[in-house]
Design a protein around this motif. Sequence first.
Motif, PDB file in Angstrom:
ATOM      1  N   ARG A 213       3.378   5.687   9.022  1.00 20.99           N
ATOM      2  CA  ARG A 213       4.411   6.055   8.044  1.00 20.99           C
ATOM      3  C   ARG A 213       5.666   5.204   8.251  1.00 20.99           C
ATOM      4  O   ARG A 213       6.326   4.832   7.284  1.00 20.99           O
ATOM      5  CB  ARG A 213       4.744   7.544   8.138  1.00 20.99           C
TER       6      ARG A 213
ATOM      7  N   LEU B 167       7.689   4.801   4.522  1.00 15.69           N
ATOM      8  CA  LEU B 167       7.841   6.185   4.060  1.00 15.69           C
ATOM      9  C   LEU B 167       8.760   6.967   4.980  1.00 15.69           C
ATOM     10  O   LEU B 167       9.292   7.992   4.596  1.00 15.69           O
ATOM     11  CB  LEU B 167       6.475   6.895   4.017  1.00 15.69           C
TER      12      LEU B 167
ATOM     13  N   PRO C  33       9.307   1.568   0.974  1.00 18.02           N
ATOM     14  CA  PRO C  33       8.018   0.953   0.647  1.00 18.02           C
ATOM     15  C   PRO C  33       8.192  -0.492   0.182  1.00 18.02           C
ATOM     16  O   PRO C  33       9.151  -0.820  -0.503  1.00 18.02           O
ATOM     17  CB  PRO C  33       7.501   1.837  -0.487  1.00 18.02           C
ATOM     18  N   ARG C  34       7.252  -1.326   0.584  1.00 18.88           N
ATOM     19  CA  ARG C  34       7.349  -2.753   0.350  1.00 18.88           C
ATOM     20  C   ARG C  34       6.211  -3.156  -0.574  1.00 18.88           C
ATOM     21  O   ARG C  34       5.112  -2.607  -0.469  1.00 18.88           O
ATOM     22  CB  ARG C  34       7.197  -3.400   1.732  1.00 18.88           C
ATOM     23  N   ALA C  35       6.487  -4.131  -1.449  1.00 16.45           N
ATOM     24  CA  ALA C  35       5.515  -4.441  -2.509  1.00 16.45           C
ATOM     25  C   ALA C  35       4.174  -4.900  -1.971  1.00 16.45           C
ATOM     26  O   ALA C  35       3.137  -4.583  -2.527  1.00 16.45           O
ATOM     27  CB  ALA C  35       6.097  -5.495  -3.443  1.00 16.45           C
TER      28      ALA C  35
ATOM     29  N   LEU D 196      -0.854   1.359   1.915  1.00 15.41           N
ATOM     30  CA  LEU D 196      -1.158   2.430   2.872  1.00 15.41           C
ATOM     31  C   LEU D 196      -2.340   3.235   2.355  1.00 15.41           C
ATOM     32  O   LEU D 196      -2.344   3.675   1.209  1.00 15.41           O
ATOM     33  CB  LEU D 196       0.074   3.335   3.009  1.00 15.41           C
TER      34      LEU D 196
ATOM     35  N   LEU E 289      -4.124   6.656   3.126  1.00 18.32           N
ATOM     36  CA  LEU E 289      -3.870   7.871   3.897  1.00 18.32           C
ATOM     37  C   LEU E 289      -5.153   8.499   4.420  1.00 18.32           C
ATOM     38  O   LEU E 289      -6.245   8.211   3.956  1.00 18.32           O
ATOM     39  CB  LEU E 289      -3.154   8.890   3.009  1.00 18.32           C
TER      40      LEU E 289
ATOM     41  N   GLY F 228      -1.371   1.162  -8.336  1.00 19.07           N
ATOM     42  CA  GLY F 228      -0.263   0.411  -7.751  1.00 19.07           C
ATOM     43  C   GLY F 228       0.279  -0.632  -8.712  1.00 19.07           C
ATOM     44  O   GLY F 228       1.482  -0.873  -8.786  1.00 19.07           O
TER      45      GLY F 228
ATOM     46  N   ILE G 214       2.350   1.144 -11.408  1.00 18.26           N
ATOM     47  CA  ILE G 214       3.662   1.518 -10.896  1.00 18.26           C
ATOM     48  C   ILE G 214       4.595   0.314 -10.885  1.00 18.26           C
ATOM     49  O   ILE G 214       5.787   0.428 -11.119  1.00 18.26           O
ATOM     50  CB  ILE G 214       3.527   2.124  -9.478  1.00 18.26           C
ATOM     51  N   ARG G 215       4.007  -0.863 -10.636  1.00 21.24           N
ATOM     52  CA  ARG G 215       4.832  -2.075 -10.595  1.00 21.24           C
ATOM     53  C   ARG G 215       4.972  -2.738 -11.951  1.00 21.24           C
ATOM     54  O   ARG G 215       5.409  -3.880 -12.043  1.00 21.24           O
ATOM     55  CB  ARG G 215       4.234  -3.056  -9.603  1.00 21.24           C
TER      56      ARG G 215
ATOM     57  N   LEU H 277      -3.642  -4.974  -5.050  1.00 16.66           N
ATOM     58  CA  LEU H 277      -2.213  -5.261  -4.960  1.00 16.66           C
ATOM     59  C   LEU H 277      -1.887  -6.602  -4.333  1.00 16.66           C
ATOM     60  O   LEU H 277      -0.740  -6.976  -4.267  1.00 16.66           O
ATOM     61  CB  LEU H 277      -1.532  -4.181  -4.115  1.00 16.66           C
TER      62      LEU H 277
END
Lengths: 256, 244
Positions: A51, A56, A74-76, A80, A82, A100, A103-104, A151
């Motif tokens: 984390r 996070l 969080p980095r582009a 992660l 989980l 992802g 979201i971008r 990503l």
Amino acid sequence: MRELCFSHVDVVYGSGKDAITALDNLDFTVSDGESVAIIGPSGCGKSTTLRLASGLLRPSAGTTTIDGSPIQGPRASTALILQDFGLLPWKTVRANAELGLKIRHVPRGERKERASEALQLVGLEEFADAYPGSLSGGMRQRLALARALALDVDLLLMDEPLSALDALLREQLQDTLLSLWRKEGYAQILVTHSIDEAVYLGQRIYVMAPRPGHVVTVVQNEDAGDEAYRQSGEFFARCNEVRELLRQAGGGGSHA
Amino acid sequence: MRKALGYIWGTVFVIILWWLLAIGIDSPALPTPAATWPELVSCFQKIMPQFWASFGRIILSMAIGTLLGAPCGLWIGRSKRADAIFGPILYVLYPVPKIVFLPVLFVLFGLGGEAKVILIAIAIFFQMVVTMRDAAKHVPQGAIDSMLSLSATKLQIFTDVVLPSSLPALFTALRITCGTAVAILFIAESMAGSSGLGYYIMHAWSLLEYPQMFAGIVAMAALGVILYEAFDIAERLTTRWRRA
Ligand SMILES: Nc1ncnc2c1ncn2[C@@H]1O[C@H](COP(=O)(O)OP(=O)(O)OP(=O)(O)O)[C@@H](O)[C@H]1O
Ligand SMILES: [Mg+2]
């Protein structure tokens, strides 16, 4: 990414009487393209370490940096995965793989293309229109991988990615992880309870112990990264070495 | 297909039960299905406007209650601060039977449709707030953490995680509350005003027109069933993933 570096990191959850020190004076590094494994008994702070790396969570003390600058969030190009995969059950396999990118704000066409490539990479392209609820454990795992791979990451963080799978499937997916890592060239951190998994995949193995979470030793394991390694005598010797370290640290990994 | 069969079986059972009861009780207040049916057909023209009046009120009031209540509930469920402020208020107000405010609303808004719509909207509002708050609290944390680690904004987390994962609860609440809504509407319409099925039923009752009264009751029951089914279908269409 050239280097991820934690220096003198403490993490304390809660405050006052209920405060729990999850990590105590952790030093941790991962360099470009490296594969690092973290092993240790339950509660030793493995998930907490991931984390931190993902942005996070911020450390209570000490510094967490990537290429010298503090990890602010969080980095582009970090992904992660989980412990429970974090898939969205109300989205199709394809939509999950695209998440992802969506979201971008990646344009729809490119999104679709990259998600398809990633699904193909993990062998799920036929199931693009299914929902995660209808997938097996191993397929969900591969979907989580596809979502990360879509990503274009340079740092992949995985929290016990294979723990829900049976032994054979597990070895199969370990091979998948290995070949994807070699092909794509990202750095990876793999948290695991399994000694053989750590030794098979981790070029360096952080052995951790709980109460409070700290690093016992870092085992150098340069031979990792080759499929033949699993059958070699060195592999078994290294597994025994790690098992002994865990035992001394007062915990136990699961099976070898 | 199995659902259709189930419906036929359920309807047949209810009609037989009704018939047996009507024969057993042998009172003009409980006519047999055979006596009600012609009445239903013959007063169809008279019932339909009342049916639509009631239908319109229900739809309007449920829409208002849901559109106001569901977002409030989601917000309270996701925000610790909002929960601290509104949680205790809900705790006190939720168990209060909203119907007791009917006289107050009659005084404030007159005996027309407004008071009835507002009362039902209030009842639905509270049910929605409580249901959606609880649903929002149980959004899977793993899904939220994944979104966060992908740099999602609060809005994206809301539209892609909180909303879809709470949708089943929304429909459950709608299905449960449509019964409450019809019940409140019946009481409100039978107490005041001169339109709607509640009015029609009580009016027929006062004239001792029992078969007509019963036709009204059947229409009101149909109203409940139609709403319930509509929500059931909408739920299945919007939450396909749950049957994956
Ligand atoms: N959100 C939290 N609030 C309070 N305490 C926490 C929280 N998350 C973790 N902890 C505590 O911090 C310690 C380390 O937790 P962490 O999840 O990092 O361990 P772990 O090594 O991943 O364990 P496991 O193998 O069971 O997944 C544990 O004692 C745990 O109880
Ligand atoms: Mg963990």
